[in-house]
Motif scaffolding. Structure first.
Motif, mmCIF file in Angstrom:
data_model
loop_
_atom_site.group_PDB
_atom_site.id
_atom_site.type_symbol
_atom_site.label_atom_id
_atom_site.label_comp_id
_atom_site.label_asym_id
_atom_site.label_seq_id
_atom_site.Cartn_x
_atom_site.Cartn_y
_atom_site.Cartn_z
ATOM 1 N N LEU A 78 0.806 -1.228 0.000
ATOM 2 C CA LEU A 78 0.000 0.000 0.000
ATOM 3 C C LEU A 78 0.837 1.275 0.000
ATOM 4 C CD1 LEU A 78 -2.973 1.135 0.356
ATOM 5 C CD2 LEU A 78 -2.467 1.232 2.801
ATOM 6 N N ALA A 79 0.336 2.278 -0.702
ATOM 7 C CA ALA A 79 0.844 3.656 -0.592
ATOM 8 C C ALA A 79 -0.347 4.545 -0.258
ATOM 9 C CB ALA A 79 1.473 4.102 -1.905
ATOM 10 N N VAL A 80 -0.113 5.618 0.498
ATOM 11 C CA VAL A 80 -1.183 6.569 0.833
ATOM 12 C C VAL A 80 -0.926 7.862 0.071
ATOM 13 C CG1 VAL A 80 -2.186 7.972 2.685
ATOM 14 C CG2 VAL A 80 -1.586 5.584 3.131
ATOM 15 N N LEU A 81 -1.964 8.368 -0.580
ATOM 16 C CA LEU A 81 -1.823 9.600 -1.353
ATOM 17 C C LEU A 81 -2.868 10.614 -0.891
ATOM 18 C CD1 LEU A 81 -1.355 9.824 -5.205
ATOM 19 C CD2 LEU A 81 -2.643 11.512 -3.951
ATOM 20 N N LYS A 82 -2.415 11.777 -0.496
ATOM 21 C CA LYS A 82 -3.339 12.831 -0.061
ATOM 22 C C LYS A 82 -3.392 13.940 -1.119
ATOM 23 C CE LYS A 82 -4.226 10.982 3.992
ATOM 24 N NZ LYS A 82 -5.556 10.680 4.569
ATOM 25 N N LEU A 83 -4.608 14.362 -1.427
ATOM 26 C CA LEU A 83 -4.816 15.456 -2.381
ATOM 27 C C LEU A 83 -4.513 16.756 -1.646
ATOM 28 C CD1 LEU A 83 -8.169 14.086 -3.835
ATOM 29 C CD2 LEU A 83 -5.899 13.928 -4.879
ATOM 30 N N ASN A 84 -3.441 17.429 -2.072
ATOM 31 C CA ASN A 84 -2.903 18.563 -1.314
ATOM 32 C C ASN A 84 -2.838 19.830 -2.176
ATOM 33 O OD1 ASN A 84 -1.618 19.481 1.178
ATOM 34 N ND2 ASN A 84 0.255 19.646 -0.022
ATOM 35 N N GLY A 85 -3.767 19.922 -3.130
ATOM 36 C CA GLY A 85 -3.712 21.056 -4.058
ATOM 37 C C GLY A 85 -4.500 22.266 -3.623
ATOM 38 N N GLY A 86 -5.279 22.107 -2.535
ATOM 39 C CA GLY A 86 -6.183 23.191 -2.135
ATOM 40 C C GLY A 86 -5.530 24.204 -1.211
ATOM 41 N N LEU A 87 -5.943 25.454 -1.365
ATOM 42 C CA LEU A 87 -5.476 26.534 -0.487
ATOM 43 C C LEU A 87 -6.501 26.755 0.613
ATOM 44 C CD1 LEU A 87 -4.324 29.000 -3.283
ATOM 45 C CD2 LEU A 87 -2.819 27.885 -1.650
ATOM 46 N N PRO A 195 -3.232 10.518 -14.716
ATOM 47 C CA PRO A 195 -2.102 10.843 -15.601
ATOM 48 C C PRO A 195 -0.927 11.477 -14.861
ATOM 49 C CG PRO A 195 -3.968 12.300 -16.041
ATOM 50 C CD PRO A 195 -4.462 11.219 -15.131
ATOM 51 N N SER A 196 -1.214 12.284 -13.818
ATOM 52 C CA SER A 196 -0.129 12.965 -13.093
ATOM 53 C C SER A 196 0.761 11.975 -12.337
ATOM 54 C CB SER A 196 -0.693 14.012 -12.134
ATOM 55 O OG SER A 196 -1.257 15.070 -12.860
ATOM 56 N N LEU A 197 0.167 10.908 -11.819
ATOM 57 C CA LEU A 197 0.967 9.868 -11.148
ATOM 58 C C LEU A 197 1.965 9.261 -12.123
ATOM 59 C CD1 LEU A 197 -1.351 7.693 -8.846
ATOM 60 C CD2 LEU A 197 0.873 8.637 -8.231
ATOM 61 N N ILE A 198 1.518 9.057 -13.368
ATOM 62 C CA ILE A 198 2.407 8.460 -14.375
ATOM 63 C C ILE A 198 3.416 9.488 -14.886
ATOM 64 C CG2 ILE A 198 2.449 7.575 -16.750
ATOM 65 C CD1 ILE A 198 0.160 5.789 -16.054
ATOM 66 N N ASN A 199 2.932 10.690 -15.240
ATOM 67 C CA ASN A 199 3.826 11.714 -15.795
ATOM 68 C C ASN A 199 4.944 12.105 -14.832
ATOM 69 O OD1 ASN A 199 2.192 11.738 -18.037
ATOM 70 N ND2 ASN A 199 1.059 13.567 -17.462
ATOM 71 N N SER A 200 4.656 12.021 -13.530
ATOM 72 C CA SER A 200 5.655 12.410 -12.523
ATOM 73 C C SER A 200 6.677 11.300 -12.268
ATOM 74 C CB SER A 200 4.956 12.739 -11.205
ATOM 75 O OG SER A 200 4.314 11.566 -10.695
ATOM 76 N N GLY A 201 6.406 10.098 -12.794
ATOM 77 C CA GLY A 201 7.291 8.953 -12.536
ATOM 78 C C GLY A 201 6.989 8.256 -11.208
ATOM 79 N N LYS A 202 6.044 8.797 -10.431
ATOM 80 C CA LYS A 202 5.773 8.216 -9.099
ATOM 81 C C LYS A 202 5.095 6.844 -9.198
ATOM 82 C CE LYS A 202 7.480 11.741 -6.940
ATOM 83 N NZ LYS A 202 8.844 11.648 -6.434
ATOM 84 N N LEU A 203 4.273 6.648 -10.231
ATOM 85 C CA LEU A 203 3.577 5.363 -10.327
ATOM 86 C C LEU A 203 4.569 4.227 -10.580
ATOM 87 C CD1 LEU A 203 0.155 4.568 -11.167
ATOM 88 C CD2 LEU A 203 1.723 3.306 -12.578
ATOM 89 N N ASP A 204 5.506 4.447 -11.494
ATOM 90 C CA ASP A 204 6.513 3.406 -11.768
ATOM 91 C C ASP A 204 7.403 3.158 -10.548
ATOM 92 O OD1 ASP A 204 5.661 2.760 -14.291
ATOM 93 O OD2 ASP A 204 6.958 4.224 -15.301
ATOM 94 N N LEU A 205 7.681 4.223 -9.805
ATOM 95 C CA LEU A 205 8.484 4.070 -8.587
ATOM 96 C C LEU A 205 7.755 3.161 -7.588
ATOM 97 C CD1 LEU A 205 10.885 4.982 -6.703
ATOM 98 C CD2 LEU A 205 9.358 6.784 -5.891
ATOM 99 N N LEU A 206 6.468 3.401 -7.395
ATOM 100 C CA LEU A 206 5.683 2.589 -6.454
ATOM 101 C C LEU A 206 5.624 1.129 -6.905
ATOM 102 C CD1 LEU A 206 2.701 5.027 -5.691
ATOM 103 C CD2 LEU A 206 4.641 4.503 -4.200
ATOM 104 N N LEU A 207 5.412 0.926 -8.203
ATOM 105 C CA LEU A 207 5.367 -0.453 -8.718
ATOM 106 C C LEU A 207 6.710 -1.155 -8.503
ATOM 107 C CD1 LEU A 207 3.333 0.023 -12.038
ATOM 108 C CD2 LEU A 207 2.570 -1.168 -9.976
ATOM 109 N N SER A 208 7.807 -0.410 -8.666
ATOM 110 C CA SER A 208 9.140 -1.012 -8.485
ATOM 111 C C SER A 208 9.384 -1.389 -7.019
ATOM 112 C CB SER A 208 10.238 -0.052 -8.968
ATOM 113 O OG SER A 208 10.392 1.017 -8.044
ATOM 114 N N GLN A 209 8.615 -0.748 -6.107
ATOM 115 C CA GLN A 209 8.751 -1.064 -4.676
ATOM 116 C C GLN A 209 7.777 -2.169 -4.252
ATOM 117 O OE1 GLN A 209 7.932 2.735 -2.810
ATOM 118 N NE2 GLN A 209 10.043 3.439 -2.988
ATOM 119 N N GLY A 210 7.061 -2.741 -5.215
ATOM 120 C CA GLY A 210 6.121 -3.824 -4.896
ATOM 121 C C GLY A 210 4.762 -3.344 -4.412
#
Length: 467
Positions: A78-87, A195-210
């Protein structure tokens, strides 16, 4: 006409140097879908109430094995992702909303970090935290997360897409018309997370960590904590997507709901409802649940669908007027992606998993004796027998966090409160207890002070004489 508009827009977008090619193509694809009028309309007669197989009752979930090692294995997926774009602007704060102090001097972000730390420590797991920022919150967030440098958890930040606002009458990007500051741009809603998870490279990083699943939630929802029963269920049933829903109350009538539609589960938002059926949509008889925006999604499925350009979520047109100019921004919502995933389900969770802080009235609830803080988790006071929280309406004098805090010497006891309405220039002393229905109205030009230690039960107060 639509083709001409798109061609003109495409040419203008090509010259924007501030955004990446991925952002340009994502934006143009959204605009092309919008102009083609391909919006899918929901046929009211085809809507069915989902069965318990589609929206699973939380109490029907099996408890995960009590074995610590087995729990660790689940958490390591598991990974936890928080939406942090709001002011925090609606509450009178500058910077990301997640840095507003919630309780005991801790901010939303502090509590999220403490929660994940205590989970990892207890089970020896490695659950990372990801923060999806917008260009509005990115720089501030980078500075803020430095304070967690010594924390044992991995924290990743990435930016969601940045799209140009479109000047409505010319249908051209505002930045090409001279609006080059932040106001010329907008973040296109949380549907952009995939798309942002993929474009940022974070999705592949998470997959590489299992990692297999990501738990997505709004950073201001204090009830959105990792739940082992849900995680265990999804992994064993191989559900690619899960939306947590919870029973509607009259305060939630505008929230999106899950429906069964043409053999699949789908999110129905109020914007999609024909005018003739809006009252039916808002009733809590037919549509009994609403979307909490706590989402659990399989990472490989995100990769598959984004790479196939298959996530065509409903477009939410958001017209605005900024500096006297009418602009259009097109957005999507992450919940609307549910219909594209295999074996997607809803889980009907307890209300305690939905505790958002959208206004100072919500802040009053979580700072009161209705809750305590344990290991970063906000725990409800068992002395409160009513399953729903008191309804609190505070006047405009309390809207900003600073003025809200200034008007309370200490937050009143509200364990036995049903409802509170406050309007006018009202100030609260310390150790006050509110019970039943309390209405406090200061007459114009009058400063009304509620004294220390006051106990107000089922009272209407319009002046000092009523105390």
């Amino acid at each position: 006409m639509a083709d001409e508009k798109l061609a003109k827009l495409r040419e203008a977008v090509a010259g924007l140097t501030q955004i990446s090619d991925n952002e340009k193509s994502g934006f143009l694809s959204l605009v092309a879908r919008y102009l083609s009028g391909e919006e899918e309309h929901v046929e009211w007669g085809k809507i069915h109430t989902p069965t318990d197989e589609v929206v699973v009752p939380y109490n029907a979930l099996e408890a995960p094995p009590p074995d610590m090692e087995e729990t660790k294995k689940l958490l390591d997926k598991l990974a936890v992702l928080k939406l942090n774009g709001g002011l925090g602007t609606t509450m009178g704060c500058t910077g990301p909303k997640s840095v507003i102090e919630v309780r005991n001097g801790f901010t939303f972000l502090d509590l999220i970090v403490i929660q994940i730390e205590s989970l990892n420590k207890k089970y020896g797991s490695n659950v990372p935290l990801l923060l999806m920022n917008s260009f509005n919150t990115h720089e501030d967030t980078l500075k803020i997360v430095e304070k967690y440098g010594s924390s044992s958890i991995e924290i990743h930040t990435f930016n969601q897409s940045q799209y140009p606002r479109v000047v409505a009458d010319e249908f051209l990007p505002w930045p090409t018309k001279g609006k080059t500051c932040k106001d010329g741009w907008y973040p296109p809603g949380h549907g952009d997370i995939f798309p942002s998870l993929i474009n940022s490279g974070k999705l592949d990083l998470l997959l590489s960590q299992g990692k297999e699943y990501v738990f997505i939630a709004n950073s201001d929802n204090l009830g959105a904590i990792v739940d082992m029963k849900i995680l265990n269920h999804l992994i064993h049933k191989q559900n690619e997507y899960c939306m947590e829903v919870t029973p509607k109350t009259l305060a939630d009538v505008k929230g999106g709901t899950l429906i069964s539609y043409e053999e699949r589960v789908q999110l129905l938002e109020i914007a999609q409802v024909p005018d003739a059926h809006v009252d039916e949509f808002k009733s809590i008889e037919k549509f009994k649940i609403f979307n909490t925006n706590n989402l659990w999604v399989n990472l490989k499925a995100i990769k598959r669908l984004v790479e196939a350009d298959a996530l065509k979520m409903e477009i939410i047109p958001n017209p605005k007027e900024v500096d006297g100019v009418k602009v259009l921004q097109l957005e999507t919502a992450a919940g609307a992606a549910i219909r594209f995933f295999h074996h997607a389900i809803g889980i009907n969770v307890p209300r305690s998993r939905f505790l958002p802080v959208k206004a100072t009235s919500d802040l009053q609830l979580v700072q009161s004796d209705l809750y305590t803080l344990v290991d970063g988790f906000i725990i409800r006071n068992p002395a409160r027998t009513n399953p729903s929280n008191p309804s609190i309406e505070l006047g405009p004098e309390f809207k900003k966090v600073g003025s809200f805090l200034g008007r309370f010497k200490s937050i009143p006891s509200i364990v036995e409160l049903d409802s509170l309405k406050v309007s006018g220039d009202v100030w609260f002393g310390s150790s006050i207890t509110l019970k039943g229905k309390v209405n406090i109205t200061a007459k114009p030009g009058v400063k009304l002070e509620i004294p220390d230690g006051a106990v107000l039960e089922n009272k209407d107060i319009n002046g000092p004489e009523d105390l």
